[in-house]
Design a protein around this motif. Structure first.
Motif, PDB file in Angstrom:
ATOM      1  N   MET A 182       0.828  -1.196   0.000  1.00 17.40           N
ATOM      2  CA  MET A 182       0.000   0.000   0.000  1.00 17.40           C
ATOM      3  C   MET A 182       0.869   1.256   0.000  1.00 17.40           C
ATOM      4  SD  MET A 182      -3.060   1.005   2.652  1.00 17.40           S
ATOM      5  CE  MET A 182      -1.949   1.002   4.067  1.00 17.40           C
ATOM      6  N   ARG A 183       1.915   1.269   0.806  1.00 14.25           N
ATOM      7  CA  ARG A 183       2.798   2.433   0.834  1.00 14.25           C
ATOM      8  C   ARG A 183       3.494   2.630  -0.507  1.00 14.25           C
ATOM      9  NH1 ARG A 183       3.661   5.020   5.609  1.00 14.25           N
ATOM     10  NH2 ARG A 183       2.736   4.058   7.461  1.00 14.25           N
ATOM     11  N   ARG A 184       3.772   1.560  -1.198  1.00 12.13           N
ATOM     12  CA  ARG A 184       4.371   1.713  -2.531  1.00 12.13           C
ATOM     13  C   ARG A 184       3.375   2.305  -3.509  1.00 12.13           C
ATOM     14  NH1 ARG A 184       8.263  -3.625  -3.371  1.00 12.13           N
ATOM     15  NH2 ARG A 184       9.701  -3.112  -1.686  1.00 12.13           N
ATOM     16  N   HIS A 185       2.106   1.923  -3.389  1.00 16.68           N
ATOM     17  CA  HIS A 185       1.077   2.562  -4.204  1.00 16.68           C
ATOM     18  C   HIS A 185       1.004   4.054  -3.902  1.00 16.68           C
ATOM     19  CE1 HIS A 185      -0.686  -0.766  -6.306  1.00 16.68           C
ATOM     20  NE2 HIS A 185      -1.002  -1.428  -5.209  1.00 16.68           N
ATOM     21  N   ILE A 186       1.033   4.407  -2.632  1.00 17.08           N
ATOM     22  CA  ILE A 186       0.959   5.817  -2.241  1.00 17.08           C
ATOM     23  C   ILE A 186       2.126   6.599  -2.813  1.00 17.08           C
ATOM     24  CG2 ILE A 186       0.968   7.410  -0.279  1.00 17.08           C
ATOM     25  CD1 ILE A 186      -0.241   5.046   1.378  1.00 17.08           C
ATOM     26  N   VAL A 192      -5.481   6.649  -4.267  1.00 13.38           N
ATOM     27  CA  VAL A 192      -5.129   5.476  -3.472  1.00 13.38           C
ATOM     28  C   VAL A 192      -6.365   4.632  -3.179  1.00 13.38           C
ATOM     29  CG1 VAL A 192      -4.181   4.671  -1.276  1.00 13.38           C
ATOM     30  CG2 VAL A 192      -3.132   6.624  -2.450  1.00 13.38           C
ATOM     31  N   MET A 193      -7.467   5.290  -2.800  1.00  7.50           N
ATOM     32  CA  MET A 193      -8.666   4.545  -2.431  1.00  7.50           C
ATOM     33  C   MET A 193      -9.280   3.829  -3.627  1.00  7.50           C
ATOM     34  SD  MET A 193      -8.765   4.693   0.744  1.00  7.50           S
ATOM     35  CE  MET A 193     -10.275   3.719   0.843  1.00  7.50           C
ATOM     36  N   THR A 235       3.164   9.127   4.167  1.00  9.65           N
ATOM     37  CA  THR A 235       3.929   8.614   3.020  1.00  9.65           C
ATOM     38  C   THR A 235       3.855   9.581   1.842  1.00  9.65           C
ATOM     39  OG1 THR A 235       3.440   6.351   3.714  1.00  9.65           O
ATOM     40  CG2 THR A 235       4.250   6.658   1.471  1.00  9.65           C
ATOM     41  N   GLY A 236       2.671  10.141   1.588  1.00  7.70           N
ATOM     42  CA  GLY A 236       2.524  11.090   0.488  1.00  7.70           C
ATOM     43  C   GLY A 236       3.314  12.355   0.712  1.00  7.70           C
ATOM     44  N   ILE A 237       3.276  12.900   1.934  1.00 12.84           N
ATOM     45  CA  ILE A 237       4.041  14.116   2.239  1.00 12.84           C
ATOM     46  C   ILE A 237       5.535  13.834   2.157  1.00 12.84           C
ATOM     47  CG2 ILE A 237       4.572  15.783   4.052  1.00 12.84           C
ATOM     48  CD1 ILE A 237       1.654  15.520   4.966  1.00 12.84           C
ATOM     49  N   ALA A 255       1.120  -6.005  -5.765  1.00 16.86           N
ATOM     50  CA  ALA A 255       1.302  -4.642  -5.278  1.00 16.86           C
ATOM     51  C   ALA A 255       2.766  -4.371  -4.966  1.00 16.86           C
ATOM     52  CB  ALA A 255       0.456  -4.411  -4.025  1.00 16.86           C
ATOM     53  N   ASP A 256       3.441  -5.391  -4.393  1.00 23.07           N
ATOM     54  CA  ASP A 256       4.853  -5.203  -4.049  1.00 23.07           C
ATOM     55  C   ASP A 256       5.713  -5.086  -5.289  1.00 23.07           C
ATOM     56  OD1 ASP A 256       4.889  -7.348  -1.120  1.00 23.07           O
ATOM     57  OD2 ASP A 256       4.449  -5.220  -1.370  1.00 23.07           O
ATOM     58  N   GLN A 257       5.317  -5.714  -6.407  1.00 27.79           N
ATOM     59  CA  GLN A 257       6.155  -5.731  -7.585  1.00 27.79           C
ATOM     60  C   GLN A 257       5.890  -4.567  -8.526  1.00 27.79           C
ATOM     61  OE1 GLN A 257       6.163  -9.598  -9.476  1.00 27.79           O
ATOM     62  NE2 GLN A 257       5.706 -10.580  -7.534  1.00 27.79           N
ATOM     63  N   GLU A 258       4.789  -3.841  -8.319  1.00 27.25           N
ATOM     64  CA  GLU A 258       4.443  -2.776  -9.255  1.00 27.25           C
ATOM     65  C   GLU A 258       5.425  -1.621  -9.214  1.00 27.25           C
ATOM     66  OE1 GLU A 258      -0.347  -2.958  -9.184  1.00 27.25           O
ATOM     67  OE2 GLU A 258       0.639  -1.179  -9.943  1.00 27.25           O
TER      68      GLU A 258
END
Length: 476
Positions: free
Chosen positions: A144-148, A179-180, A381-383, A450-453
């Motif tokens: 999720m943090r990688r997506h962010i 993100v959502m 994470t975004g900031i 998600a981890d590999q994206e």
């Protein structure tokens, strides 16, 4: 509830305090929580009401419907933690039973009973809330943090060459919805219009009903699609949960999660960025290592919670709260922002609050926000990603020129204009394909999609965010 002109403690105090605009008050001298006067300075109004009435104050909602605003910290917790006296089921609202909230009423989208956990208590609430909690618990936090980080980078790429931006319109209002939509399993292109509809609906504007209809139809189509073609996302997990939610129950809970996560997180990002850019004490504490970015986020949750109020709770019986007699069927508005500044628990509201999460920014009790850690993750994470990319970012206007817009439940920055040294967009690095695994390793699990994206940068290209932020603070 008694009519406004018979409201407790207002019989001999029909004139508003001299420091408050007269048009902020309705029948019987009871303050309105809507309209230009109330929205111009909601925190000022809360403090005037606290001085006049104490921990609980009589107020008027849209259409001059009477209600109680809970201002005290302990009184808010009392309401949140005793559903036997103060229910989340809006069908207890006497005015609603009497037909005073027709479908076109501005508060109808957020107060009309729906089959979701936010409007239920007891076993029904536990069933729905259990599905929410279990599904949220399945998220891969690292993925999720990688997506962010990826979405934050995409947003920065849109304005980084210009050397200037509005961090509200260009960043804070878009990142949470991007993100959502990813977490819910929606196409990314849904984000922009959902941002507009979600904010309009939460304001309780004249177009709130049509905005709500758009959100509902979008989510209905998503549920139909995921029922036929499930994936590793929140929508699919709700549909397959052992509690066997119906399609309508899933749709309504998606709306709840989407709107709550969007509004709270967009405001949290904007308010935290404003503090980092304008507060010398915050900058000094960050530079000196006395405060981390998560600490700054938590401070904002105390001082400027994303939801200033929440409607609501409804009294199930005649009772007493804060020295006032509450009648069965009366609505209560939780004053989250006012409670966080209650001197009974914060003798000095200007003092920093580090390492303390006992604020009411995410409500409390059985209905405490289940996705608060996701909101925190999106914000910090975004900031972090933004400040890493633009280490010399600074406010482009004097601080006193910043303006806010308020509504019943929220207050948010209109703009946060900044300047910085222009940067080039950063293309996403293309990972090398891994060598085929030996046959003996065929059963070994691999990382999630998600981890590999978003592949990690080579060590030589990675930058320390903390070092970048410290350099930026020391330039100020």
């Amino acid at each position: 509830m008694t009519p406004p002109d018979e409201h407790p403690r207002t019989e001999t105090a029909t004139a508003p305090p001299p420091q408050c605009p007269a048009h902020a008050y309705g029948t019987g001298g009871v303050a309105r929580l809507y309209g230009p006067a109330a929205e111009a300075d909601p925190m000022g109004l809360y403090e005037q009401l606290r001085e006049r009435y104490g921990a609980v104050a009589p107020v008027l909602l849209h259409g001059d419907l009477p209600a109680w605003l809970v201002l005290g910290y302990r009184e808010n917790l009392d309401v949140m933690r005793t559903p036997s006296r103060f229910s989340r089921d809006s069908r207890n609202w006497r005015d609603m039973r009497e037909g005073k909230l027709p479908p076109e009423h501005p508060l109808a989208p957020i107060s009309t009973w729906q089959p979701i956990c936010a409007f239920a208590d007891g076993q029904v609430h536990e069933r729905w809330r259990g599905a929410i909690n279990d599904s949220i618990g399945r998220f891969d936090r690292r993925g999720m943090r990688r997506h962010i980080t990826r979405f934050a980078g995409q947003l920065v790429d849109r304005f980084c060459t210009a050397g200037k931006a509005d961090l509200v319109d260009d960043f804070a209002e878009h990142l949470p919805m991007l993100v959502m939509t990813q977490l819910l399993g929606m196409p990314e292109e849904y984000g922009p219009r959902l941002v507009k509809a979600a904010r309009d609906m939460i304001k309780g504007t004249e177009t709130a009903v049509s905005s709500n209809a758009y959100v509902q139809e979008t989510l209905r189509k998503l549920v139909v699609r995921k029922r036929a073609d499930p994936g590793p996302d929140f929508t699919s997990w709700l549909l397959e949960h052992p509690s066997e939610l119906t399609d309508d129950e899933v749709q309504q809970h998606l709306r709840l999660v989407l709107i709550a996560a969007y509004e709270t997180t967009a405001n949290l990002i904007a308010n935290t960025l404003r503090m980092v850019l304008t507060d010398p004490r915050c900058r000094a504490n960050l530079a000196g290592g006395h405060m981390t970015l998560p600490d700054a986020v938590e401070q904002i949750l105390w001082d400027e919670p994303p939801f200033t109020t929440i409607l609501g709770r409804w009294a199930t019986q005649d009772t007493e709260l804060g020295g006032h007699k509450i009648k069965s069927g009366d609505p209560l508005v939780l004053g989250l922002a006012a409670a966080n500044l209650d001197t009974a628990i914060r003798p000095d509201p200007t003092a920093p609050v580090h390492g303390n999460r006992s604020h009411l920014a995410f409500s409390g009790g059985a209905h405490e926000c289940p996705g608060q850690d996701i909101g925190r993750a999106i914000a910090d994470t975004g900031i972090e990603a933004l400040l890493t990319r633009l280490p010399d970012i600074r406010l482009a206007v004097p601080e006193d020129e910043l303006t806010w817009v308020s509504a019943l439940m929220s207050r948010h920055l209109v703009e946060l204009p900044v300047e910085f040294t222009p940067q080039q967009p950063q293309p996403m690095p293309v990972p090398e394909l891994p060598a085929p695994a030996p046959a003996a390793d065929a059963e070994e699990p691999v990382g999630s999609a998600a981890d590999q994206e978003v592949p990690a940068l080579p060590a030589a290209e990675r930058r320390s965010w903390w070092a970048s932020l410290t350099r930026w603070l020391r330039r100020r």
